[in-house]
Write a protein that holds these residues in place. Structure first.
Motif, mmCIF file in Angstrom:
data_model
loop_
_atom_site.group_PDB
_atom_site.id
_atom_site.type_symbol
_atom_site.label_atom_id
_atom_site.label_comp_id
_atom_site.label_asym_id
_atom_site.label_seq_id
_atom_site.Cartn_x
_atom_site.Cartn_y
_atom_site.Cartn_z
ATOM 1 N N SER A 36 0.747 -1.232 -0.069
ATOM 2 C CA SER A 36 0.173 -0.019 0.036
ATOM 3 C C SER A 36 0.857 1.425 -0.037
ATOM 4 C CB SER A 36 -0.812 -0.146 1.415
ATOM 5 O OG SER A 36 -0.506 -0.652 2.155
ATOM 6 N N ILE A 37 1.858 1.281 0.647
ATOM 7 C CA ILE A 37 2.748 2.506 0.696
ATOM 8 C C ILE A 37 3.295 2.669 -0.824
ATOM 9 C CG2 ILE A 37 4.778 3.574 1.593
ATOM 10 C CD1 ILE A 37 4.455 2.522 4.145
ATOM 11 N N SER A 38 3.724 1.439 -1.443
ATOM 12 C CA SER A 38 4.227 1.691 -2.708
ATOM 13 C C SER A 38 3.098 2.445 -3.676
ATOM 14 C CB SER A 38 4.897 0.436 -3.320
ATOM 15 O OG SER A 38 5.740 -0.664 -2.568
ATOM 16 N N PHE A 39 2.115 1.868 -3.551
ATOM 17 C CA PHE A 39 1.115 2.490 -4.308
ATOM 18 C C PHE A 39 0.895 3.824 -3.962
ATOM 19 C CE2 PHE A 39 -0.059 -1.563 -6.118
ATOM 20 C CZ PHE A 39 -0.575 -1.417 -7.322
ATOM 21 N N ALA A 40 0.637 4.067 -2.625
ATOM 22 C CA ALA A 40 0.442 5.622 -2.126
ATOM 23 C C ALA A 40 1.605 6.345 -2.857
ATOM 24 C CB ALA A 40 0.632 5.641 -0.525
ATOM 25 N N LYS A 41 2.947 5.963 -2.954
ATOM 26 C CA LYS A 41 3.638 6.825 -3.659
ATOM 27 C C LYS A 41 3.587 6.862 -5.138
ATOM 28 C CE LYS A 41 8.763 7.106 -4.481
ATOM 29 N NZ LYS A 41 9.993 6.646 -4.506
ATOM 30 N N ILE A 42 3.092 6.176 -5.700
ATOM 31 C CA ILE A 42 2.743 6.238 -7.182
ATOM 32 C C ILE A 42 1.823 7.240 -7.328
ATOM 33 C CG2 ILE A 42 1.652 4.930 -9.215
ATOM 34 C CD1 ILE A 42 3.130 2.417 -8.402
ATOM 35 N N LEU A 43 0.513 6.962 -6.565
ATOM 36 C CA LEU A 43 -0.678 8.133 -6.606
ATOM 37 C C LEU A 43 -0.024 9.476 -6.215
ATOM 38 C CD1 LEU A 43 -3.511 5.879 -4.997
ATOM 39 C CD2 LEU A 43 -2.590 6.175 -7.423
ATOM 40 N N LEU A 44 0.788 9.505 -5.278
ATOM 41 C CA LEU A 44 1.175 10.964 -4.896
ATOM 42 C C LEU A 44 1.885 11.239 -6.150
ATOM 43 C CD1 LEU A 44 1.054 12.501 -2.313
ATOM 44 C CD2 LEU A 44 3.635 11.891 -1.871
ATOM 45 N N GLN A 45 2.693 10.551 -6.798
ATOM 46 C CA GLN A 45 3.559 11.068 -7.932
ATOM 47 C C GLN A 45 2.700 11.470 -8.975
ATOM 48 O OE1 GLN A 45 5.575 7.853 -9.755
ATOM 49 N NE2 GLN A 45 6.048 9.100 -11.598
ATOM 50 N N VAL A 46 1.574 10.879 -9.066
ATOM 51 C CA VAL A 46 0.621 11.148 -10.544
ATOM 52 C C VAL A 46 -0.411 12.209 -9.693
ATOM 53 C CG1 VAL A 46 0.772 9.090 -11.727
ATOM 54 C CG2 VAL A 46 -0.823 9.449 -10.017
#
Lengths: 686, 686
Positions: free
Chosen positions: A495-505
């Motif tokens: 989930s943290i990995s995904f959070a990072k991606i979402l933050l990025q976009v």
């Protein structure tokens, strides 16, 4: 950069200064460097190329290009069974290397396998089974030359925890084992499917940082689990979190521990760690830590056999079923309630196994610089585990420690795996009785000394230095595993990995650009404090594709920059802002939402004079009036200008008619040109 | 852009040519334009700014800056109840506008509410309830001036379908209603929570395209549902997909239809559509379509009452419970099995309601150019629905059609909502008996004419033109809703939206750069065919931040470019490639995985000569030898060079020591400078 222009540019200069002077007078774009509009691609080609980039990024069919049919067929078969291609060039020299490497990893894997099987709550022989069949399959299908196949600590632990949350391995060993095979089968299916569908990139969504944390946490957990065998504790908690483990360890301190066991364990742990130390000290002695486990098994077994220490409560392996893998096809649940559970567990275990194997494969591939087709690898690993599940193996994958040894022992090809598997075969056939008196404490120490390498604190430190967010992911996964459970840790990691991606976009960066002195280069003024802003022009660079996920933010951020700037201007009475320039070089793509955002930006710029009057709470009345005046003055002057839109963007700006709305002459090749258009004077005296 | 350099640059030129000539001789970086390394931010500040950008991007506390305590308190209260701030400046002129607008939307909403309540399988009065309380709450808490609050078609349908999949509204109306209130409560909680936690951006993850498709599909579905009332069919399918609806319509064709109903429906549908047409034709007559529904209700009711057509099978509304909203606090499930279900449904309905309201809010805000704090809006909408759930209302939100009318009727503030709500109040108190003879057919026609606007085919066409992938999302959602169900459609919409994001972060674009003739600007050669490549230098631009999700792809892609290029070079004997230049302007950030990727790239460049020998299947022996020779020749020459890394990237390149590994002198401010370093000759004659 002008300085590179050389003589030719100089004539160009004069020519252009001329052009500009007349262009800027009746605001047209200088005649050179129109922003290129790429030739319209036909839809199918476009689609095709996208698909290719997504699923065949590594261009696997490269070698098939312009070949005869028969050749293609051969290449195809070779692609599935790489052994056919490298086998042809195989020779004695290579065999020598593989033989040594194979024997070394075999000596390392046998004791490890027995221990790891315990982690998965399975009988020791299943560990050995999993080091016999899978390596053979991989040897013919895999394309990595250094990876060493077999059961690994983390996956064993993961599988163990997931399985025992469904079935109690002690109360109901048969069903437990059947579920294990089912999970293994589906792990294989998952891996193969990902490979065949070329979805290998999905595992990239587990970030390196998260993996480091997860592995470290798992290692600690595993080491703690070994306290049972190491201290000779009889009844031990099922939970894996540090608190309950330490509790059950300490609670059994005054009666549950067995000092003989501890002595044996301590001695050999010291021995193993010393061997490791030697191996680290001088890589020429890499084989010392490699064979140390086997030696300690032999010695300790001998010792126990002679002293009959098992009579004094030193737990021993007792019986390992001899003979090679029995078939387990019929044991797999293809129906019923356990099918779904096995499926779920299989997916998780399969993905983790894949992550580990891929990481190893890539590492060694780049060390020896050969290409690895990730998706082909997955097919190989998948096939290997499917076959494994039919032959009483549980999930096998590439092992960090053994692969490293394999590499250092000078393996040349996957043949080293075959050698290892042969040795395991011989062990299963003839040597299992010898393990009867092997104390569990030894297996515990071997596992402990094996997993401590997984605690990669150096990497963690580097991560901390490089990227704080990554560090959070890393620690999140680590503490998740240590204090909660393997699944929780994994969940946190993902989930943290995904959070990072979402933050990025969602939250792309924007920067104010300034002119670097004595050049015509415009750069982020935060990075280059010497860069000077262009009076009257606000240059903002948007550092990402503008998509629905960030279009609104981008628009509002730009407006906020503008607002701040205006207040600044207002305070120290500089030239009022006449142009809002958006540098679009990094904007690689834009979608409908993005276009809308630009349109809204454009419109609200035209309406700016309204803006102020309606927010009395923020500025005092006096300012209000000032503003209105300044706005009246500058109203109709504040313009939107774009610099260097990329091929796709410019194309879409046209198809959506935004380019027309904005005015073709407001779109420039470079910031410098745009500035020259906005404030010609400036360009003359940089 | 050199042409902008002007006189100053010319002296610079001579100076630099000099510098370069000596620099390139013993490969140092020209002394000017060092790549700036931003001042190290302290950790806390860094973290702070990230958080701010993520959650407070719109800087809501801007107005609180340097104010007195008491002022801050006032501002705080005003922030929660905007009416206090705009109320102070409210005047008669505004009241006039609001009064007209309020009456208009009231006349529009009353018949719509009764119809929409049916969509949600609730009694008509609940529609009216939901147009009484929520608008009042929004008026005091909301900050949009144009949005018209009340039940809307899509949310009613969605809620209806979700609820009836749990409880049968006919068999068990009481429980059904209770679940509806529970869902409404949690919808409100969801909205408020998102707002308070400033997670408003989450709704941006539903792409514009997906929404267009979803809305269109929902509109069609709703229209089809109305065939029941329109054709006077008695027993009608529960399913909402086009096939089963059409089936149950046609199957009841020869006996189930009621011609009197059809006549009434047809006549008034024609009337409504004509009214719409007039409104479109001339915006001065916007009020015609606005009041047409009420007129048709009155006329048809009168007609039925006089002709007693209900005796001939024309279905009528019969009884609407009069009196205002009863309390429903006790009816909400705070415990038991339905709590969870209500929660789940509430989240979905709440999100969709939010999406619609936010879209409307933003649209009108940008049309009148005032700022809307999305998160504050969500809190307002949330509070409104929570209170609603206590007062027998179901999920209310902003309605597209009514908001548009509100805007065109010249509303000034949220007071128009209060006016509407007062009218609804009066209706509930005194006029409900008048609706007794209103034929359901009219409600059907009103709904049909209301929802057809939601089918925004123009937008769909634009989407198709601009972004094919968006179009897929759009159509996916559309057909999902029409042929499967609302949930399925929604699911498709969301997943495609996410797929796009993931695609974006996994497969960033890369481009080969060439020099635009007679300039020192380097651009994508696909976009600018006239751009010429630099012999011996391969310039690749990476168009995205390099993160774990794409680091591996980026590395492999670059290597593939290089490989292609080399084969090209090999074929037509050009200058062999000596430099691989990576233009990093668009690379806004890089994480640990990204750094690793760069390191691997760097290493494998150093090992390139190995590369060839190990892939005999791809190149013939002859080439092999050629290659080896060429590689021997160029071995140790092929170098990695970076151009213009951004502030964060350069910082991380240093902290990770990659800059040192690569060599500081291999990092340049611009491509032009880098090229000048790589092939000095070239710079002289562009």
């Amino acid at each position: 950069m002008s300085s590179m222009g050389g003589s030719a540019d100089e004539n160009l200069e004069t020519k252009e200064t001329h052009v500009r002077s007349l262009s800027s007078s009746h605001g047209q774009e200088p005649y050179v460097h129109k922003v290129g509009i790429p030739p319209r691609q036909n839809l199918f080609r476009e689609f095709q190329s996208t698909v290719k980039e997504t699923f065949f990024a590594d261009d696997p069919l490269r070698s098939f290009k312009d070949q005869t049919k028969s050749r293609k067929l051969i290449l195809g078969i070779e692609a599935i069974f790489p052994i056919l291609s490298w086998g042809r060039t195989y020779n004695l020299a290579k065999l020598r290397g593989d033989l040594i490497a194979g024997l070394t990893i075999a000596s390392l894997c046998i004791p490890q396998d027995i221990g790891y099987a315990k982690l998965a709550n399975l009988d020791p022989e299943y560990g050995l089974y999993s080091s016999f069949v899978p390596p053979l399959i991989y040897a013919v299908m895999g394309s990595s030359r250094d990876i060493a196949i077999g059961p690994v600590a983390v996956v064993s632990l993961l599988l163990g925890t997931l399985l025992q949350s469904e079935i109690d391995p002690i109360a109901n060993p048969i069903d437990y084992r059947r579920l294990a095979f089912t999970a293994t089968f589906f792990a294989g299916i998952t891996q193969a499917t990902l490979g065949v569908l070329r979805l290998g990139f999905l595992i990239d969504f587990l970030s390196h940082a998260a993996i480091v944390g997860f592995m470290g946490g798992a290692a600690i957990t595993i080491a703690l689990q070994q306290l049972k065998g190491f201290l000779g504790i009889q009844k031990f908690t099922k939970k894996t979190d540090v608190i309950s483990v330490m509790y059950s360890v300490l609670s059994s301190a005054h009666h549950g521990w067995n000092w003989q066991t501890i002595v044996i364990g301590a001695v050999f742990l010291a021995f193993l760690l010393f061997a490791k130390y030697i191996g680290k000290k001088n890589t020429r002695f890499f084989w010392v830590p490699a064979i140390a486990p086997l030696i300690s098994v032999i010695l300790s077994t001998l010792f126990v056999y002679l002293t009959r220490a098992d009579k004094h409560g030193v737990a021993i392996v007792k019986h390992i079923k001899s003979g090679i893998n029995p078939s387990s096809v019929k044991e797999i649940y293809f129906t019923g309630d356990y099918l779904g559970k096995g499926f779920r567990i299989g997916i998780v275990a399969g993905m983790i196994a894949l992550t580990e194997a891929t990481a190893i494969g890539r590492t060694f591939a780049s060390m020896k610089d050969y290409q690895l087709d990730g998706n082909k690898e997955m097919v190989a690993l998948g096939a290997m585990n499917v076959v494994g599940s039919f032959t009483s193996c549980y999930v096998a994958t590439g092992s960090f420690s053994r692969s490293a040894v394999n590499y250092m022992a000078g393996c040349e090809t996957a043949v080293s795996n075959i050698v290892m598997s042969v040795v395991v075969f011989l062990t299963l056939e003839f040597l299992t009785p010898l393990f009867e008196y092997t104390p569990n404490a030894i297996l515990a120490t071997i596992i402990i000394s094996a997993v401590i390498n997984l605690v990669d604190y150096k990497a963690a430190i580097l991560i901390w230095k490089i990227d704080k967010f990554d560090f959070v992911a890393c620690m999140g996964a680590f503490f998740g595993v240590v204090f909660a459970s393997v699944e929780i840790g994994l969940l946190i990691a993902v989930s943290i990995s995904f959070a990072k991606i979402l933050l990025q976009v969602t939250r792309p960066r924007t920067a104010i650009l300034g002119k670097i002195p004595r050049t015509t280069v415009y750069r982020n003024i935060q990075q280059y404090p010497e860069a000077t802003r262009v009076p009257g022009v606000l240059i903002i660079r948007v550092d990402s594709a503008i998509y629905f996920s960030n279009s609104n933010y981008v628009k509002e951020r730009i407006l906020r920059w503008l607002m701040d700037e205006e207040e600044q201007v207002k305070v120290d009475y500089q030239t009022r802002i006449q142009f809002l320039m958006v540098e679009m070089s990094p904007v690689t793509d834009i979608d409908t939402s993005g276009i809308h955002a630009l349109e809204e930006l454009f419109r609200s710029l035209q309406k700016r004079d309204v803006q102020v009057i309606i927010k009395p709470s923020t500025v005092t009345i006096l300012n209000d009036i000032m503003w209105q005046i300044s706005y009246q003055r500058k109203h109709n002057f504040e313009q939107l200008v774009l610099a260097n839109p990329g091929p796709i963007v410019i194309d879409k700006l046209h198809t959506s008619n935004f380019a027309a709305l904005l005015g073709e002459d407001k779109i420039f090749l470079t910031v410098a040109e745009a500035v020259a258009y906005c404030s010609p004077k400036l360009a003359e005296d940089p």
